[in-house]
Scaffold this motif. Structure first.
Motif, mmCIF file in Angstrom:
data_model
loop_
_atom_site.group_PDB
_atom_site.id
_atom_site.type_symbol
_atom_site.label_atom_id
_atom_site.label_comp_id
_atom_site.label_asym_id
_atom_site.label_seq_id
_atom_site.Cartn_x
_atom_site.Cartn_y
_atom_site.Cartn_z
ATOM 1 N N ALA A 375 0.823 -1.214 0.000
ATOM 2 C CA ALA A 375 0.000 0.000 0.000
ATOM 3 C C ALA A 375 0.856 1.262 0.000
ATOM 4 O O ALA A 375 0.499 2.270 -0.637
ATOM 5 C CB ALA A 375 -0.940 -0.011 1.202
ATOM 6 N N ASP A 376 1.988 1.228 0.697
ATOM 7 C CA ASP A 376 2.862 2.398 0.733
ATOM 8 C C ASP A 376 3.448 2.677 -0.650
ATOM 9 O O ASP A 376 3.549 3.836 -1.069
ATOM 10 C CB ASP A 376 3.984 2.196 1.748
ATOM 11 C CG ASP A 376 3.480 2.185 3.181
ATOM 12 O OD1 ASP A 376 2.386 2.738 3.432
ATOM 13 O OD2 ASP A 376 4.175 1.617 4.043
ATOM 14 N N PHE A 395 -9.964 10.570 -1.286
ATOM 15 C CA PHE A 395 -9.646 9.992 -2.583
ATOM 16 C C PHE A 395 -8.833 10.974 -3.425
ATOM 17 O O PHE A 395 -9.093 12.191 -3.390
ATOM 18 C CB PHE A 395 -10.917 9.611 -3.349
ATOM 19 C CG PHE A 395 -11.768 8.591 -2.630
ATOM 20 C CD1 PHE A 395 -11.280 7.314 -2.371
ATOM 21 C CD2 PHE A 395 -13.049 8.919 -2.205
ATOM 22 C CE1 PHE A 395 -12.060 6.378 -1.695
ATOM 23 C CE2 PHE A 395 -13.839 7.984 -1.543
ATOM 24 C CZ PHE A 395 -13.340 6.713 -1.281
ATOM 25 N N VAL A 396 -7.894 10.435 -4.182
ATOM 26 C CA VAL A 396 -7.048 11.301 -4.996
ATOM 27 C C VAL A 396 -7.810 11.824 -6.202
ATOM 28 O O VAL A 396 -8.765 11.206 -6.679
ATOM 29 C CB VAL A 396 -5.784 10.555 -5.462
ATOM 30 C CG1 VAL A 396 -4.929 10.119 -4.280
ATOM 31 C CG2 VAL A 396 -6.132 9.372 -6.362
ATOM 32 N N GLU A 397 -7.364 12.974 -6.681
ATOM 33 C CA GLU A 397 -7.838 13.525 -7.938
ATOM 34 C C GLU A 397 -6.728 13.402 -8.980
ATOM 35 O O GLU A 397 -5.583 13.098 -8.645
ATOM 36 C CB GLU A 397 -8.231 14.997 -7.783
ATOM 37 C CG GLU A 397 -9.594 15.204 -7.130
ATOM 38 C CD GLU A 397 -9.562 14.931 -5.631
ATOM 39 O OE1 GLU A 397 -10.461 14.212 -5.133
ATOM 40 O OE2 GLU A 397 -8.621 15.407 -4.950
ATOM 41 N N ILE A 424 -11.084 -5.987 -4.180
ATOM 42 C CA ILE A 424 -10.294 -5.066 -4.997
ATOM 43 C C ILE A 424 -10.768 -3.634 -4.787
ATOM 44 O O ILE A 424 -9.954 -2.709 -4.631
ATOM 45 C CB ILE A 424 -10.386 -5.470 -6.479
ATOM 46 C CG1 ILE A 424 -9.659 -6.804 -6.708
ATOM 47 C CG2 ILE A 424 -9.801 -4.384 -7.383
ATOM 48 C CD1 ILE A 424 -9.902 -7.416 -8.072
ATOM 49 N N ALA A 425 -12.084 -3.432 -4.808
ATOM 50 C CA ALA A 425 -12.614 -2.079 -4.606
ATOM 51 C C ALA A 425 -12.222 -1.532 -3.238
ATOM 52 O O ALA A 425 -11.826 -0.362 -3.113
ATOM 53 C CB ALA A 425 -14.133 -2.090 -4.764
ATOM 54 N N GLU A 426 -12.304 -2.375 -2.210
ATOM 55 C CA GLU A 426 -11.926 -1.921 -0.866
ATOM 56 C C GLU A 426 -10.440 -1.574 -0.799
ATOM 57 O O GLU A 426 -10.060 -0.559 -0.194
ATOM 58 C CB GLU A 426 -12.248 -3.017 0.152
ATOM 59 C CG GLU A 426 -13.741 -3.220 0.384
ATOM 60 C CD GLU A 426 -14.028 -4.464 1.208
ATOM 61 O OE1 GLU A 426 -13.052 -5.148 1.612
ATOM 62 O OE2 GLU A 426 -15.218 -4.760 1.453
ATOM 63 N N ASP A 427 -9.599 -2.397 -1.419
ATOM 64 C CA ASP A 427 -8.162 -2.131 -1.401
ATOM 65 C C ASP A 427 -7.831 -0.840 -2.152
ATOM 66 O O ASP A 427 -6.989 -0.045 -1.709
ATOM 67 C CB ASP A 427 -7.396 -3.302 -2.026
ATOM 68 C CG ASP A 427 -7.338 -4.505 -1.109
ATOM 69 O OD1 ASP A 427 -7.672 -4.376 0.079
ATOM 70 O OD2 ASP A 427 -6.947 -5.597 -1.591
ATOM 71 N N LEU A 428 -8.472 -0.635 -3.290
ATOM 72 C CA LEU A 428 -8.196 0.581 -4.061
ATOM 73 C C LEU A 428 -8.716 1.811 -3.328
ATOM 74 O O LEU A 428 -8.074 2.878 -3.346
ATOM 75 C CB LEU A 428 -8.816 0.466 -5.449
ATOM 76 C CG LEU A 428 -8.176 -0.592 -6.364
ATOM 77 C CD1 LEU A 428 -8.927 -0.699 -7.691
ATOM 78 C CD2 LEU A 428 -6.698 -0.267 -6.636
ATOM 79 N N GLN A 429 -9.859 1.672 -2.665
ATOM 80 C CA GLN A 429 -10.352 2.793 -1.867
ATOM 81 C C GLN A 429 -9.384 3.125 -0.739
ATOM 82 O O GLN A 429 -9.122 4.295 -0.451
ATOM 83 C CB GLN A 429 -11.732 2.473 -1.306
ATOM 84 C CG GLN A 429 -12.839 2.448 -2.356
ATOM 85 C CD GLN A 429 -14.142 1.898 -1.810
ATOM 86 O OE1 GLN A 429 -14.241 1.534 -0.636
ATOM 87 N NE2 GLN A 429 -15.153 1.821 -2.660
ATOM 88 N N ALA A 430 -8.830 2.087 -0.110
ATOM 89 C CA ALA A 430 -7.857 2.317 0.962
ATOM 90 C C ALA A 430 -6.613 3.016 0.441
ATOM 91 O O ALA A 430 -5.943 3.743 1.188
ATOM 92 C CB ALA A 430 -7.479 0.982 1.614
ATOM 93 N N ALA A 431 -6.309 2.801 -0.851
ATOM 94 C CA ALA A 431 -5.154 3.463 -1.460
ATOM 95 C C ALA A 431 -5.501 4.861 -1.962
ATOM 96 O O ALA A 431 -4.632 5.549 -2.512
ATOM 97 C CB ALA A 431 -4.621 2.619 -2.611
#
Length: 584
Positions: A375-376, A395-397, A424-431
């Motif tokens: 994640a880092d 969330f990034v822009e 996958i959605a949860e992991d990407l949201q966490a990122a």
């Protein structure tokens, strides 16, 4: 996989089936209430089994999801289970253990110079109606590709001519010899009877149902119904003497899938010998002396193909290779393997190449450009590429300050993929990437994939073959068309990678150039990330050994692929049948 050391009474079988049931390809949502056991469906399937002499019949299921309606092998889709392999045969078969072609209808084939391939058929080949199968049938089959709608029409962009020089010899002259593609054609395409198919109109080559079919294979068409496809052993098969293969069963009956719940119940009852259904949680039924899988511990199944996340490169920010790489680092595939699959699949290698190609992994390239869950590192890549959370919503822009809101789609009812999409959605949201999992019906997903109307989706078309060319053709295929049907569903416009893919197809695997090209393609796939490798889908195969034994197992008597799926019969499926022994 091992299952309980006892015969299951009907009530227990049905209850267990209900607990592990799934709809369509993949099943009921994992967190959904269990459905009512399909007792009626199981009873109907058991009634079907009782119609055939049990000790003479192998019952299979897992490939046919609707009543058989076509016996036409030309389009390689929609045909009844067994049409390619049991009924029609290729020139060569493919050994998935050695990745080598083995003679089948052909006795041998060789390149006599850089542009000429000479193929010799076996003597004594016949069609099931008694007609001779000879070189003219091979020429006719190959020349069908001159019709644009025939699946192998692309062959004629690099093949100049095909000629029958005598009854058993065929000479192919190439304008642009593509050695990898040619070998692939030799075992994936069935030889057709000229005396029958030549009577069809060109417009019917793909649509003719070919009822009452005549092939050359070890099994003849017997009958079919709404719930079955029945093949009967061809006692006049040429291969009994030429190949030394004999089949101990009289019938192969493929049961149309009413549901995976019924398939599991029938398997546990001993009415089904081979299930190629995905049965989630089946590994929890441990230590059976009557049921098994290829491996007796995790991952239980052979790896069949690579599941990948496909970003649509025609839409921002998926058009940015660094954004795609950040997503790769953000996804914890180990969590998917454990939670969505219970350990019956394996995490994919960063290259996405199947374990069968492990000798071709370029370690230096993977060490420099490979990825794993971090994640880092995902956050670092996003920041370096200019993706920041400028409005503080978590969330990034985009670097231009535009919001990123993405949908990840997989088919409704495919519960393994649905659960994977949620992870996958949860992991990407966490990122910091705003992704929502959505589940339209499978037809809508197919349409979206081919038309390019999606943000993210999961797909798994690239399977084991004689050459990794098929995998890279899948990743980088050009040109991009309005309907993208062959590969590169994310529409990444990488002409350089495609040139290398075509170069690979022209390069013999024993050439010094082969390893160099493979290394460059692995680097391109890892830096461009047209698709993100996730896990290896299993070759779902569960056996009941009550009636038939000697199924393929790791270290056992056979290494054939135990699958009824289209295209797998010539990859060991027939040898699986021939190796079976009565359990008694």
């Amino acid at each position: 996989m091992n299952l309980p050391r006892r015969r299951w009474p009907l009530a227990v079988a049905v209850t267990t089936a209900a607990a592990l049931t799934l709809a369509a390809c993949s099943g009921d949502p994992i967190d959904a209430p269990q459905e009512t056991p399909d007792v009626e469906g199981l009873a109907e399937a058991q009634s079907l089994v009782s119609e055939y002499p049990r000790e003479e019949t192998v019952f299979t299921s897992g490939a046919q999801w609707g009543p058989p309606s076509s016996w036409n092998p030309i389009p390689q889709s929609g045909e009844a289970t067994g049409v390619r392999g049991l009924l029609y045969e290729p020139l060569f078969s493919f050994d998935p253990a050695t990745l080598e072609l083995e003679p089948w209808l052909a006795e041998r084939g060789e390149w006599t110079d850089a542009d000429t391939y000479v193929l010799t058929l076996r003597d004594g080949l016949t069609w099931q109606d008694g007609e001779v199968l000879d070189a003219e049938d091979v020429v006719f089959t190959v020349e069908l590709g001159k019709v644009p709608d025939v699946r192998w029409s692309n062959l004629w962009t690099w093949l100049s001519s095909v000629t029958a020089t005598d009854a058993t010899t065929v000479t192919f002259e190439f304008s642009d010899p593509r050695y990898q593609e040619w070998d692939n054609f030799l075992y994936t395409s069935s030889v057709l009877p000229q005396h029958i198919v030549s009577t069809w109109a060109e417009t019917d080559y793909n649509s003719n149902a070919n009822e009452d079919p005549i092939g050359s294979g070890a099994f003849r068409y017997s009958t079919h119904g709404q719930d079955r496809m029945v093949w009967e052993r061809n006692d006049d098969w040429w291969g009994t003497e030429a190949l030394g293969l004999e089949f101990p069963m009289t019938y192969v009956v493929d049961i149309v899938n009413p549901s995976n719940e019924v398939a599991l119940g029938l398997l546990l009852q001993g009415g089904l010998d081979l299930s190629n259904n995905f049965l989630p949680g089946v590994q929890t039924l441990a230590d059976s002396d009557k049921l098994g899988t290829y491996f007796d511990e995790a991952p239980y199944m052979l790896s069949a193909n690579t599941a990948v996340l496909v970003p649509n490169a025609t839409r921002a920010p998926m058009d940015d290779a660094e954004f795609r790489r950040a997503m790769a680092f953000a996804i914890d595939v180990d969590k998917i393997v454990a939670n969505a699959y219970g350990g019956i699949v394996q995490k994919a290698h960063p290259t996405g190449l199947l374990p069968a190609y492990s000798s071709l992994y370029d370690k230096a390239v993977v060490d420099e450009h490979g990825f794993e869950y971090d994640a880092d590192e995902a956050a670092s890549i996003l920041a370096a590429a200019g993706y920041e959370d400028t409005d503080g919503d978590g969330f990034v822009e985009t670097p231009e300050g535009e919001k990123i809101e993405l949908d990840l789609i997989v088919p409704a009812g495919w519960t393994d993929w649905m659960e994977s999409a949620r992870v996958i959605a949860e992991d990407l949201q966490a990122a910091g990437i705003d992704v929502t999992a959505d589940f339209p019906d499978s037809g809508a997903v197919d349409d979206a994939r081919s038309s390019g109307d999606f943000d993210l989706l999961i797909n798994n078309w690239a399977g084991l073959s004689n050459t990794p060319w098929t995998y890279y053709n899948y990743l980088f295929h050009q040109p991009v068309r309005d309907l993208q049907l062959v590969g590169n569903f994310g529409r990444v416009p990488d002409a350089g990678a495609w040139a290398l893919v075509e170069q690979l197809s022209r390069t013999a695997s024993d050439s010094p150039e082969y390893a160099r090209i493979m290394g460059e393609l692995q680097e391109m796939s890892l830096t461009q990330m047209p698709m993100i490798p996730l896990w290896y889908n299993g070759l779902w195969a569960q056996y009941n050994t009550s009636t038939w034994g000697n199924w393929p197992t790791d270290g056992g008597d056979s290494t054939a692929y135990p699958s009824t799926w289209g295209g797998f019969w010539q990859m060991g499926g027939l040898r699986t049948l021939a190796a079976l022994q009565p359990a008694g």
